[in-house]
Design an enzyme around this catalytic site. Structure first.
Site, PDB file in Angstrom:
ATOM      1  N   LYS A  26       0.906  -1.258   0.222  1.00 46.16           N
ATOM      2  CA  LYS A  26      -0.021   0.106   0.062  1.00 46.16           C
ATOM      3  C   LYS A  26       1.095   1.235  -0.303  1.00 46.16           C
ATOM      4  CE  LYS A  26      -3.669  -0.504   2.188  1.00 46.16           C
ATOM      5  NZ  LYS A  26      -4.312  -0.902   3.549  1.00 46.16           N
ATOM      6  N   ARG A  99      -3.194   2.823   8.684  1.00 44.32           N
ATOM      7  CA  ARG A  99      -3.638   1.771   8.158  1.00 44.32           C
ATOM      8  C   ARG A  99      -2.221   0.719   7.907  1.00 44.32           C
ATOM      9  NH1 ARG A  99      -8.010   2.493   4.079  1.00 44.32           N
ATOM     10  NH2 ARG A  99      -8.413   4.624   4.034  1.00 44.32           N
ATOM     11  N   GLY A 108      -8.265  -7.635   4.536  1.00 45.67           N
ATOM     12  CA  GLY A 108      -8.964  -7.552   5.899  1.00 45.67           C
ATOM     13  C   GLY A 108      -8.268  -8.420   7.184  1.00 45.67           C
ATOM     14  N   MET A 110      -5.595  -7.355   8.727  1.00 44.54           N
ATOM     15  CA  MET A 110      -4.907  -6.565   9.750  1.00 44.54           C
ATOM     16  C   MET A 110      -5.687  -5.164  10.002  1.00 44.54           C
ATOM     17  SD  MET A 110      -0.812  -6.922   9.193  1.00 44.54           S
ATOM     18  CE  MET A 110      -0.953  -6.502   7.363  1.00 44.54           C
ATOM     19  N   ARG A 366      -3.360  -1.088  -6.510  1.00 44.22           N
ATOM     20  CA  ARG A 366      -2.334  -2.212  -6.294  1.00 44.22           C
ATOM     21  C   ARG A 366      -2.813  -3.092  -7.616  1.00 44.22           C
ATOM     22  NH1 ARG A 366      -5.436  -4.542  -1.125  1.00 44.22           N
ATOM     23  NH2 ARG A 366      -7.612  -4.684  -1.988  1.00 44.22           N
ATOM     24  N   HIS A 484     -15.499  -8.948   1.300  1.00 41.90           N
ATOM     25  CA  HIS A 484     -14.160  -9.699   1.875  1.00 41.90           C
ATOM     26  C   HIS A 484     -14.349 -11.300   1.300  1.00 41.90           C
ATOM     27  CE1 HIS A 484     -12.806 -12.847   4.883  1.00 41.90           C
ATOM     28  NE2 HIS A 484     -11.600 -11.958   4.716  1.00 41.90           N
ATOM     29  N   ARG A 591       1.968 -47.521 -17.734  1.00 40.76           N
ATOM     30  CA  ARG A 591       2.085 -48.742 -16.746  1.00 40.76           C
ATOM     31  C   ARG A 591       1.584 -49.950 -17.325  1.00 40.76           C
ATOM     32  NH1 ARG A 591       1.363 -43.845 -12.921  1.00 40.76           N
ATOM     33  NH2 ARG A 591       3.088 -44.082 -11.427  1.00 40.76           N
ATOM     34  N   ARG A 650       6.673 -49.229 -19.764  1.00 38.59           N
ATOM     35  CA  ARG A 650       7.340 -49.663 -18.493  1.00 38.59           C
ATOM     36  C   ARG A 650       6.920 -51.251 -18.551  1.00 38.59           C
ATOM     37  NH1 ARG A 650       6.391 -47.481 -12.599  1.00 38.59           N
ATOM     38  NH2 ARG A 650       4.531 -48.748 -12.895  1.00 38.59           N
ATOM     39  N   GLU A 778      14.966 -45.240  -9.462  1.00 38.36           N
ATOM     40  CA  GLU A 778      14.051 -45.263  -8.435  1.00 38.36           C
ATOM     41  C   GLU A 778      14.736 -45.660  -6.952  1.00 38.36           C
ATOM     42  OE1 GLU A 778       9.947 -46.727  -9.653  1.00 38.36           O
ATOM     43  OE2 GLU A 778      11.289 -48.255 -10.838  1.00 38.36           O
ATOM     44  N   SER A 797      14.524 -42.258 -16.758  1.00 36.73           N
ATOM     45  CA  SER A 797      13.582 -41.735 -16.264  1.00 36.73           C
ATOM     46  C   SER A 797      13.126 -41.823 -14.394  1.00 36.73           C
ATOM     47  CB  SER A 797      12.183 -42.388 -16.835  1.00 36.73           C
ATOM     48  OG  SER A 797      11.081 -41.780 -16.383  1.00 36.73           O
ATOM     49  N   GLY A 799      11.674 -42.380 -11.469  1.00 37.60           N
ATOM     50  CA  GLY A 799      10.545 -42.535 -10.761  1.00 37.60           C
ATOM     51  C   GLY A 799      10.526 -41.989  -9.418  1.00 37.60           C
ATOM     52  N   THR A 800      10.410 -40.852  -9.267  1.00 36.15           N
ATOM     53  CA  THR A 800      10.680 -40.192  -7.935  1.00 36.15           C
ATOM     54  C   THR A 800       9.672 -40.612  -6.916  1.00 36.15           C
ATOM     55  OG1 THR A 800       9.510 -38.314  -8.998  1.00 36.15           O
ATOM     56  CG2 THR A 800      11.743 -38.022  -8.570  1.00 36.15           C
ATOM     57  N   ASN A 801       8.481 -41.375  -7.144  1.00 35.76           N
ATOM     58  CA  ASN A 801       7.551 -41.757  -6.101  1.00 35.76           C
ATOM     59  C   ASN A 801       8.493 -42.771  -5.488  1.00 35.76           C
ATOM     60  OD1 ASN A 801       5.689 -40.400  -7.444  1.00 35.76           O
ATOM     61  ND2 ASN A 801       4.836 -42.172  -8.527  1.00 35.76           N
ATOM     62  N   ASP A 802       8.859 -43.714  -5.890  1.00 29.64           N
ATOM     63  CA  ASP A 802       9.785 -44.867  -5.321  1.00 29.64           C
ATOM     64  C   ASP A 802      11.123 -44.319  -4.886  1.00 29.64           C
ATOM     65  OD1 ASP A 802       8.501 -47.276  -5.047  1.00 29.64           O
ATOM     66  OD2 ASP A 802       8.424 -47.316  -7.268  1.00 29.64           O
ATOM     67  N   CYS A 864       9.047 -39.391 -14.184  1.00 27.67           N
ATOM     68  CA  CYS A 864       7.578 -39.862 -14.623  1.00 27.67           C
ATOM     69  C   CYS A 864       6.947 -40.172 -13.065  1.00 27.67           C
ATOM     70  CB  CYS A 864       7.530 -40.997 -15.372  1.00 27.67           C
ATOM     71  SG  CYS A 864       8.499 -42.517 -14.658  1.00 27.67           S
ATOM     72  N   TYR A 884      12.644 -33.771 -20.251  1.00 26.65           N
ATOM     73  CA  TYR A 884      11.293 -33.777 -20.103  1.00 26.65           C
ATOM     74  C   TYR A 884      10.812 -34.237 -18.890  1.00 26.65           C
ATOM     75  CZ  TYR A 884      10.946 -38.681 -20.357  1.00 26.65           C
ATOM     76  OH  TYR A 884      11.243 -40.066 -20.010  1.00 26.65           O
TER      77      TYR A 884
END
Ligand code: PEP
Ligand code: MG
Length: 908
Positions: A26, A99, A108, A110, A366, A484, A591, A650, A778, A797, A799-802, A864, A884
């Site tokens: 502000k 203000r 809203g 503060m 703003r 608000h 998969r 895969r 992985e 590739s 496999g960031t989950n595993d 992936c 990628y």
């Protein structure tokens, strides 16, 4: 010596727009509006106390730096000179507003105190000056209400009993007086009524807070400043900061500014406007105003504001006279200012203005908040208008906003036949269905129980923010597009309807009435936040379509900038088609096992089960031969759907026992088919059981134990490709081996693959099938031995989950039990299964890419795991030099945007 106070006004400003960190949004924008040579707008003079003072205040036991007092006094003097009024002067008094203003807007959250400087001594002066006794007492009662609430109660840390804060108690007195005098609205109260009200207010303040209302202008000013700083640590602000991830050390600035009055009479007004429509992005000036009112009245949603022009008219305000008609010359002036501001800031502006006795003042500007649809439209339009570059445009849309664009809508067929219960203003787009709750607390509680709620309120206040967050959507009876609820919902891209006058809420009974119908807590309703329609009951939601020309234009801009490829994880031809519509450039993860789940899986699954339960080589070979045509058909359809784009297939990954049936009839069918007894079948199934299947007989380990399983899959892939080639298509399969930890595994598998490849070429009499062989990364060991893996592997590739599971040692299926504790206790900033843990998992990835490319320069690298569609992770993938990312179809647009944003950010 540090400069703590920055002045603005009279065509000059100490600060400017680039100083948001110090002056807050502000303060910085006021300085810019007042002082920049291209703008020099009529801004009432004032000064901003910096955020450094806020930090100092908290670091020194709520004390100010020594020199602050003098700096403030000097600045007050300068305002006095410019306004030709004096603070505390009985003849010609100056009033100021106090203000808050953080670096980022926190609507809203503060505090604000207006009309500071009104005392018994200055009241007569202001009456003489304004010739309007009513206005002065109205201003005084507002000061008492705000000040007692903000400074004397909240900042003093007083917790009111039964939630009956001083403000509510004063409001009650006002309502009683209105009733007694037969007044419908505040405006009907006379000067004498208000004078009496101020007396009652002061007596109440004394009775409740055990202190006189301060009658010294200085005390009011410093009280106000202290209250703004105190509000930075207020409950609401702290919780909003946590949700929005705003760091505590940013602090708030305080802006003290000369008051101008929108409530001095019927030739005065106050309003809020957007240089473009924040709901749909159209390049039309959009806003609301209220005659004879102060700023808080517009935002509080107590009276319905009038439209500023024809474009701002809605069902609810169409009878009210627009500013354009009421005062065309002032409208023209405001219109010119908004043009100047937009040209200067090169973005949509959210403007607050006040008209005092026919003179227009600009109180705030703003960058305006907008929803996803509007963000995309404005970005594309502004490029076409040559206001901004493509690079700027790409940064104008937050990845989550795209999510919002692709968000569910009510099934259009169902919506057509549903009766509209009530209509309100469309403040937040998309559809939502949920059970009614009437308090923010209930919304939070119900969410914990896994319920979907719609928070219904007369109007929302900043206290409700947690509950608003927890609900699917918000519905309010009062308020306009700038209320608000509308502001907060828009910021979050949440479905929201405001100003729905037909609903009547009874909080004590926890019910609402629409016409004759009563809806109780827990009843289902459905909202269309794009149209503003409320429906009874639970209507089905549908995914938004991908046929959105504007979105496509925008994403094409992203494509022209990004370097990272965007592929998709798809397991069916249908998913593949959808992902292509979203712009996927290939399949990064197919998969194989998914063909054994869901639609049309009965037949292939039965054959897979036969194969799993087989004991002898003969049995298995027979089962595999039966299974092969299904696998080939599925793969062929998917490769065909991608029409020349790469498809990373895969090989079978999950532990085999996952596929063993549990139902008795299925087991019996299998036993019969294999010509074995039930006891024998159960014995074989039992033998497949593992204590820790995630780290058991899965991934490449299956292919090591059963090479003919690999052989069958690979033959299916190459034969599918060969047949497509013969049909004149351009198949491009890439075969990927999962859960690898050593190059020996790859060598073993690749040998089979190469042999089968040669056999297929021979069988189909063709020379070559374009393909690649690669591995997933992985397991941490695979990352560490990446140089070795790259000797044979043409691509990696992640496999960031595993990889996350195995790096943290957190089971990906069991995190529900403990991860929330890590997040709540701040021990982890983010869920590592959603956002790549850059310091741990990310380091392994970097290491693997470097090592891999040392061995093989042109090694193709992608990701992936689920992280491939998460904006921050996508940025990381770009930075570490991947080729990628691959993610689920609906996240492809987000990945395209995030990949472009990181390029632009790197250049800046
Ligand atoms: C992974 O582990 O990141 C991966 C993509 O494989 P899945 O989720 O199928 O284990
Ligand atoms: Mg995996």
């Amino acid at each position: 010596m540090a400069k703590y106070v920055y002045f603005f006004g009279g065509g000059h400003a100490d600060g400017n727009e680039s100083m948001k960190e110090l002056l807050g949004g502000k303060g910085a924008n006021l300085a810019e509006m007042a002082g920049h040579k291209e703008l020099k707008l009529p801004v009432p003079p004032g000064f901003t106390i910096t955020t450094e003072v806020c930090n100092y205040y908290y670091a020194h036991g709520r004390k100010y730096p020594d020199e602050l007092k003098e700096d403030v006094n000097k600045s007050v003097k300068r305002i006095e000179e410019l306004m030709a009024r004096k603070f505390g002067d009985p003849v010609n008094p100056l009033l100021v507003s106090v203000r808050s203003g953080a670096r980022k807007s926190m609507p809203g959250m503060m505090e604000t105190v207006l009309n500071v400087g009104l005392t018994e001594k200055t009241i007569p002066g202001l009456i003489r000056q304004s010739s309007n006794e009513r206005f002065v007492y109205d201003s005084y009662r507002r000061l008492i209400m705000m000040y007692s609430d903000v400074v004397m109660e909240k900042a003093a840390g007083i917790e009111p009993e039964d939630n009956m804060g001083i403000r509510k108690q004063l409001e009650r007195i006002m309502d009683e007086l209105k009733k007694k005098k037969g007044c419908k609205t505040d405006v009907d109260l006379t000067a004498d009524d208000l004078k009496e009200l101020c007396k009652l207010f002061k007596a109440k303040v004394k009775q409740v807070l055990k202190k006189d209302f301060p009658d010294s202008p200085e005390e009011q000013l410093w009280g106000g400043i202290g209250a703004v700083f105190a509000s930075w640590m207020g409950k609401r602000a702290v919780s909003y900061r946590r949700i929005e991830k705003i760091p505590e050390e940013w602090g708030t600035a305080v802006t003290v500014q000369s008051m101008v009055f929108g409530n001095m009479g019927n030739d005065c007004a106050t309003g809020v406007a957007f240089s473009r429509n924040p709901g749909n992005g159209e390049n039309r000036f959009y806003g609301e105003y209220l005659v004879n009112a102060q700023g808080e009245d517009v935002v509080a949603g107590i009276r319905t504001p009038a439209p500023i022009n024809e474009d701002s008219k809605s069902e609810h305000n169409k009878e009210l006279i627009s500013l354009e008609k009421w005062h065309p010359e002032l409208y023209k002036e405001l219109f010119e200012y908004k043009n100047r501001l937009e040209k200067h800031y090169k973005d949509m502006q959210d403007i607050e203005f006040t008209i005092e006795k026919g003179k227009l003042y600009m109180l705030q500007c703003r960058i305006g908040k907008r929803n996803g649809t509007a963000a995309v439209k404005m970005a594309v339009d502004m490029v076409n208008e040559k206001l901004i570059s493509k690079e700027d445009a790409v940064l104008r849309v937050a990845p989550v906003q795209l999510d919002e664009l692709l968000h569910p809508v009510i099934d259009p067929k169902l919506e057509l036949s549903a009766a509209v219960l009530a209509k309100g203003l469309p403040a937040g787009p998309g559809g939502a269905t949920g059970q009614i709750v009437f308090t923010a607390n209930d919304s939070v509680e119900w969410k914990k129980q896994g319920k979907k709620t719609i928070l219904v309120r007369e109007e929302t206040s900043p206290e409700d923010v947690e509950g608003m967050r927890a609900s699917e959507a918000i519905l309010t009876a009062r308020g306009g597009m700038t209320s608000h609820a509308a502001l907060v919902a828009r910021g979050w891209g949440k479905c929201c309807i405001v100003g729905c006058g037909a609903i009547h809420v009874n909080y004590s009974k926890k019910e609402m009435k629409i016409g004759d119908k009563i809806f109780k807590e827990g009843d289902w309703i459905t909202l269309n936040g794009t149209k503003g329609n409320v429906y009874e009951g639970k209507l089905t939601m549908m995914d938004a379509g991908s046929e959105n020309k504007l979105l496509n234009d925008f994403l094409k801009m992203c494509d022209s900038i990004r370097k990272l490829g965007v592929m998709t994880n798809a397991d069916t031809p249908d998913d593949a088609k959808k992902a292509r519509q979203f712009g996927a450039e290939g399949i990064g993860l197919f998969r194989t096992e998914h063909m054994f789940y869901g639609k049309n899986s009965e037949e292939p699954l039965f054959r897979l089960r036969k194969m799993i339960i087989s004991k002898t080589e003969d049995e298995r070979k027979k089962a595999l031969a039966e299974l092969a045509p299904y696998v080939k058909k599925d793969i062929k359809a998917t490769i065909d759907a991608m029409d020349g784009l790469p498809v990373v297939i895969r090989l079978l990954d999950p532990p085999l026992h996952e596929f063993v049936p549990k139902e008795k009839d299925k087991l019996q069918h299998l036993a019969k088919e294999l010509k074995i007894s039930m006891e024998e079948l159960e014995k074989r199934a039992e033998a497949l059981h593992e204590s820790n299947p995630m780290m058991g007989h899965r991934g490449v380990r299956l292919g090591v134990t059963y090479p003919d399983v690999t052989e069958m899959q690979v033959r299916a892939i190459f034969e599918a490709a060969a047949e497509l080639l013969k049909d004149g298509k351009k198949p491009y399969p890439e075969i990927m081996i999962p859960v690898v930890c050593d190059v020996a595994e790859l060598k073993h598998q690749f040998e089979i693959i190469k042999r089968v490849y040669a056999e297929v070429l021979k069988k189909y009499q063709i020379k070559e099938i374009k393909h690649m062989l690669g591995t997933m990364i992985e397991i941490p060991r695979a990352a560490l031995l990446a140089d070795k893996l790259a000797e044979v592997s043409e691509f990696f590739s992640f496999g960031t989950n595993d990889l996350t599971q195995m790096t943290f040692g957190f089971s990906r299926d069991d995190i529900g039990g403990f991860l929330p504790d890590y997040l709540n206790k701040g021990m982890l900033a983010d869920d590592p299964f959603q956002t790549i843990d850059q310091s741990g998992v990310g380091e392994l990835m970097k290491f693997a890419i470097e090592r891999g490319r040392k061995t093989r320069k042109d090694l193709e690298v992608g990701i992936c795991g689920e992280h491939g569609g998460e904006a921050r992770s996508v940025e990381f993938c770009h930075k570490v030099g991947m080729n990628y990312v691959s993610c689920s179809p609906f996240r492809v647009p987000i990945a395209r945007l995030a990949a472009a944003q990181v390029v632009v950010k790197e250049k800046k």
